[in-house]
Scaffold this motif. Structure first.
Motif, PDB file in Angstrom:
ATOM      1  N   ASP A  76     -69.667  -7.037  66.486  1.00  0.00           N
ATOM      2  CA  ASP A  76     -70.721  -7.000  65.297  1.00  0.00           C
ATOM      3  C   ASP A  76     -72.041  -6.886  65.421  1.00  0.00           C
ATOM      4  O   ASP A  76     -72.997  -7.068  64.709  1.00  0.00           O
ATOM      5  N   ALA A  77     -72.412  -6.378  66.670  1.00  0.00           N
ATOM      6  CA  ALA A  77     -73.809  -6.111  67.182  1.00  0.00           C
ATOM      7  C   ALA A  77     -74.609  -5.292  66.514  1.00  0.00           C
ATOM      8  O   ALA A  77     -75.798  -5.506  66.181  1.00  0.00           O
ATOM      9  N   ALA A  78     -74.241  -4.264  66.190  1.00  0.00           N
ATOM     10  CA  ALA A  78     -75.030  -3.241  65.431  1.00  0.00           C
ATOM     11  C   ALA A  78     -75.127  -3.779  64.103  1.00  0.00           C
ATOM     12  O   ALA A  78     -76.311  -3.566  63.489  1.00  0.00           O
ATOM     13  N   VAL A  79     -74.182  -4.025  63.224  1.00  0.00           N
ATOM     14  CA  VAL A  79     -74.285  -4.536  61.888  1.00  0.00           C
ATOM     15  C   VAL A  79     -75.009  -5.827  61.862  1.00  0.00           C
ATOM     16  O   VAL A  79     -75.769  -5.880  60.810  1.00  0.00           O
ATOM     17  N   SER A  80     -74.820  -6.588  62.868  1.00  0.00           N
ATOM     18  CA  SER A  80     -75.601  -7.865  62.669  1.00  0.00           C
ATOM     19  C   SER A  80     -77.220  -7.503  62.879  1.00  0.00           C
ATOM     20  O   SER A  80     -78.077  -8.224  61.981  1.00  0.00           O
ATOM     21  N   GLU A  81     -77.636  -6.473  63.676  1.00  0.00           N
ATOM     22  CA  GLU A  81     -78.898  -6.458  63.762  1.00  0.00           C
ATOM     23  C   GLU A  81     -79.643  -5.698  62.431  1.00  0.00           C
ATOM     24  O   GLU A  81     -80.671  -6.103  62.092  1.00  0.00           O
ATOM     25  N   THR A 140     -63.103   1.423  61.765  1.00  0.00           N
ATOM     26  CA  THR A 140     -63.288   2.040  60.332  1.00  0.00           C
ATOM     27  C   THR A 140     -64.271   0.894  59.242  1.00  0.00           C
ATOM     28  O   THR A 140     -65.281   1.787  58.789  1.00  0.00           O
ATOM     29  N   THR A 141     -64.025   0.063  59.267  1.00  0.00           N
ATOM     30  CA  THR A 141     -64.801  -0.880  58.104  1.00  0.00           C
ATOM     31  C   THR A 141     -66.103  -1.168  58.689  1.00  0.00           C
ATOM     32  O   THR A 141     -67.082  -1.014  58.243  1.00  0.00           O
ATOM     33  N   LEU A 142     -66.476  -1.292  60.128  1.00  0.00           N
ATOM     34  CA  LEU A 142     -67.603  -1.736  60.599  1.00  0.00           C
ATOM     35  C   LEU A 142     -68.607  -0.266  60.674  1.00  0.00           C
ATOM     36  O   LEU A 142     -69.720  -0.330  60.210  1.00  0.00           O
ATOM     37  N   ALA A 143     -67.833   0.667  60.964  1.00  0.00           N
ATOM     38  CA  ALA A 143     -68.606   1.964  60.919  1.00  0.00           C
ATOM     39  C   ALA A 143     -69.137   2.289  59.383  1.00  0.00           C
ATOM     40  O   ALA A 143     -70.447   2.770  59.188  1.00  0.00           O
ATOM     41  N   VAL A 200     -69.496 -10.876  60.721  1.00  0.00           N
ATOM     42  CA  VAL A 200     -68.608  -9.706  59.717  1.00  0.00           C
ATOM     43  C   VAL A 200     -66.968 -10.042  59.755  1.00  0.00           C
ATOM     44  O   VAL A 200     -66.599 -10.102  61.007  1.00  0.00           O
ATOM     45  N   VAL A 201     -66.586 -10.318  58.582  1.00  0.00           N
ATOM     46  CA  VAL A 201     -65.018 -10.502  58.845  1.00  0.00           C
ATOM     47  C   VAL A 201     -64.550  -9.678  57.750  1.00  0.00           C
ATOM     48  O   VAL A 201     -65.103  -8.859  56.966  1.00  0.00           O
ATOM     49  N   ASN A 202     -63.214  -9.621  57.329  1.00  0.00           N
ATOM     50  CA  ASN A 202     -62.484  -8.647  56.820  1.00  0.00           C
ATOM     51  C   ASN A 202     -62.619  -8.753  54.766  1.00  0.00           C
ATOM     52  O   ASN A 202     -62.609  -7.899  54.228  1.00  0.00           O
ATOM     53  N   ASN A 203     -63.063 -10.007  54.441  1.00  0.00           N
ATOM     54  CA  ASN A 203     -63.640 -10.303  53.152  1.00  0.00           C
ATOM     55  C   ASN A 203     -64.316 -11.526  52.973  1.00  0.00           C
ATOM     56  O   ASN A 203     -64.085 -12.435  53.701  1.00  0.00           O
ATOM     57  N   ASN A 204     -64.867 -11.653  51.643  1.00  0.00           N
ATOM     58  CA  ASN A 204     -65.876 -12.899  51.538  1.00  0.00           C
ATOM     59  C   ASN A 204     -64.791 -14.193  51.866  1.00  0.00           C
ATOM     60  O   ASN A 204     -65.288 -15.215  52.037  1.00  0.00           O
ATOM     61  N   VAL A 263     -64.577   5.022  70.680  1.00  0.00           N
ATOM     62  CA  VAL A 263     -65.955   4.922  70.170  1.00  0.00           C
ATOM     63  C   VAL A 263     -66.501   3.476  70.860  1.00  0.00           C
ATOM     64  O   VAL A 263     -65.673   2.949  71.409  1.00  0.00           O
ATOM     65  N   THR A 264     -67.763   3.157  70.789  1.00  0.00           N
ATOM     66  CA  THR A 264     -68.212   2.143  71.528  1.00  0.00           C
ATOM     67  C   THR A 264     -68.152   0.876  70.663  1.00  0.00           C
ATOM     68  O   THR A 264     -69.192  -0.016  70.288  1.00  0.00           O
ATOM     69  N   LEU A 265     -66.832   0.459  70.431  1.00  0.00           N
ATOM     70  CA  LEU A 265     -66.443  -0.547  69.430  1.00  0.00           C
ATOM     71  C   LEU A 265     -67.084  -1.809  69.989  1.00  0.00           C
ATOM     72  O   LEU A 265     -67.868  -2.838  69.565  1.00  0.00           O
TER      73      LEU A 265
END
Length: 470
Positions: free
Chosen positions: A134-139, A332-335, A152-156, A119-121
């Motif tokens: 983080d680009a797609a999620v950031s948008e 997987t988390t980002l997706a 975005v990181v792995n937990n708060n 995938v285009t990670l």
């Protein structure tokens, strides 16, 4: 030689090779592999020797056929995947010990898809070069929250750590004494600050903090002012606190950035769904807060993740900090997070598409219908030993979200006819060993099954019948 002597009994034990040569052992090897099968047989023979040593007799499972059956049962238990699906009937929707938010179908599909293929990670198709993960999620977060950028990181907890490390390393961070929280797992804000390399400056008292307390603490070493959402407790009575808007105004006046940790965090107005209002990142950003952190797997209803939204210049410092690589999310988390966030672009359907919101807004009448249908079945199969009733109850949101708020619900309750607590515990234990365990709660001498978070009543009915017949 005395036939009851340990030496004589030891000689009756078969060798490992002898056990492995049995045809039944070959079946175990095919099923579990030679290494695990051999180890299980060797362990059982060692236990047999210990049994003979302590009791001067052979164990009842010594005959070869019984030994192999015991090995099969042990290997089967070891072969079970540890993260097993369960029925969460505890009455806590976002149960930390049971995995918090259940993902939407769209998120599950997205995560599965990226696990199967390249995938285009970190690859930009337009530039045919390395992109930012983080680009797609950031948008999406920019559109949904109004923030300039996101990280975005792995937990708060990681998000809070990264904010302190990137903005206030070797500097001072000011926080109210009444907000120096500890949450599950002994996660303490002062400890996180220390690990991030910044120095905590406490202001105010446990119950009262004023704007002047912050102002008087600011000096040339101040790098950050912090607001922490007291998500898992409330201080009531003679209290005073400084709002995020007031603190943001002071930050603009003094040039000191303001960060807010929401803990949970939702992107919707809960009162629109008949729930208690919960502060959103959008509100804090509009109030002028520079950075806002929140969780992905609580009220948001997505995978475990820590999200920071806010000013682009500060987010860039987080992205470039060395800790970001250690704390980043996998594909997987980002997706799954991206797919979850896309559901928020269609708010009219959100209560149907997002499981967390569906459970929180489920009508009591629908819960009662499930309870009444299962009540007849449970009385038929459990009525001789237990008094089975339909009772009103209160569900909790869970994971520190809105700790004082409850949701009206309905439950099946089981009370032991003999009044024994052990009888109730036996029932709970019987349900725990099912292929899909049933997890309820014991309270007031009853075992409660709160059906608020139930998806499939037919599946639960089959599980209850199977447990009763076993």
């Amino acid at each position: 030689m005395n036939e009851r002597s340990p030496q004589h009994l030891y000689r009756k034990l078969p060798s490992v090779d002898r056990v492995l040569s049995d045809p039944a052992a070959a079946t175990l090897v095919d099923r579990y592999g030679a290494t695990l099968t051999t180890a299980a047989i060797r362990a059982l023979l060692d236990e047999a020797r210990e049994y003979i040593k302590n009791r001067n007799t052979l164990p009842e499972w010594l005959p070869l056929i019984k030994l192999l059956a015991r090995a099969d049962a042990r290997l089967d238990a070891q072969n079970q995947i540890s993260l097993r699906p369960v029925f969460n009937l505890t009455g806590v929707v976002l149960h930390t010990n049971l995995g918090r938010a259940r993902l939407a179908d769209a998120a599950i599909d997205a995560a599965t898809r990226v696990m199967r293929e390249a995938v285009t990670l970190e690859y930009s198709l337009g530039a045919q070069s390395r992109g930012h993960r983080d680009a797609a999620v950031s948008e999406l977060l920019r559109v949904l929250t109004g923030g300039e950028a996101a990280c975005v990181v792995n937990n708060n907890a990681a998000a809070v750590l990264l904010m302190f490390a990137a903005i206030a390393d070797d500097k001072e961070a000011i926080a109210s004494r009444g907000e120096l929280i500890e949450i599950g797992g002994s996660f303490r804000i002062p400890d996180v600050m220390r690990q991030a390399g910044c120095r905590l400056v406490e202001v105010g008292t446990t119950n009262r903090t004023h704007l002047e307390d912050y102002r008087n603490a600011i000096n040339e070493n101040t790098a950050l002012m912090v607001k922490v959402h007291t998500s898992n407790y409330k201080i009531q009575g003679f209290t005073a606190s400084v709002s995020e808007a007031e603190l943001a105004a002071l930050g603009r006046e003094t040039g000191v950035p303001v960060a807010a940790d929401l803990g949970s965090g939702t992107l919707i107005e809960f009162s629109d769904y008949g729930l208690t209002h919960e502060t959103t990142p959008q509100e804090l950003l509009r109030a002028g807060v520079d950075l806002v952190s929140f969780s992905g797997d609580k009220l948001l209803g997505g995978p475990q993740a820590g999200i920071v939204v806010g000013r682009a210049a500060l987010i860039e410092r987080l992205q470039k900090h060395p800790l970001k690589r250690a704390l980043r999310c996998d594909k997987t988390t980002l997706a799954a997070l991206e797919a979850t966030l896309r559901l928020y672009l269609r708010p009219d359907n959100l209560a149907e598409t997002l499981p967390t919101l569906r459970y929180l807004t489920r009508r009591v009448s629908d819960i009662c219908a499930d309870v009444e249908r299962l009540l007849t079945v449970c009385r038929a199969y459990y009525g001789r030993t237990y008094i089975v009733e339909s009772e009103t109850c209160l569900s909790q949101i869970g994971s520190g979200s809105l700790p004082l708020d409850t949701l009206p619900s309905r439950a099946l309750t089981f009370a032991a006819r003999d009044g024994s607590g052990r009888t109730l515990e036996c029932l709970s234990e019987r349900w725990h060993v099912l292929p899909k365990p049933i997890i309820g709660r014991i309270q007031d001498a009853k075992l409660w099954l709160d059906l608020r978070a139930l998806d499939d009543g037919d599946e639960l009915e089959r599980a209850l019948i199977a447990a009763a017949e076993s």
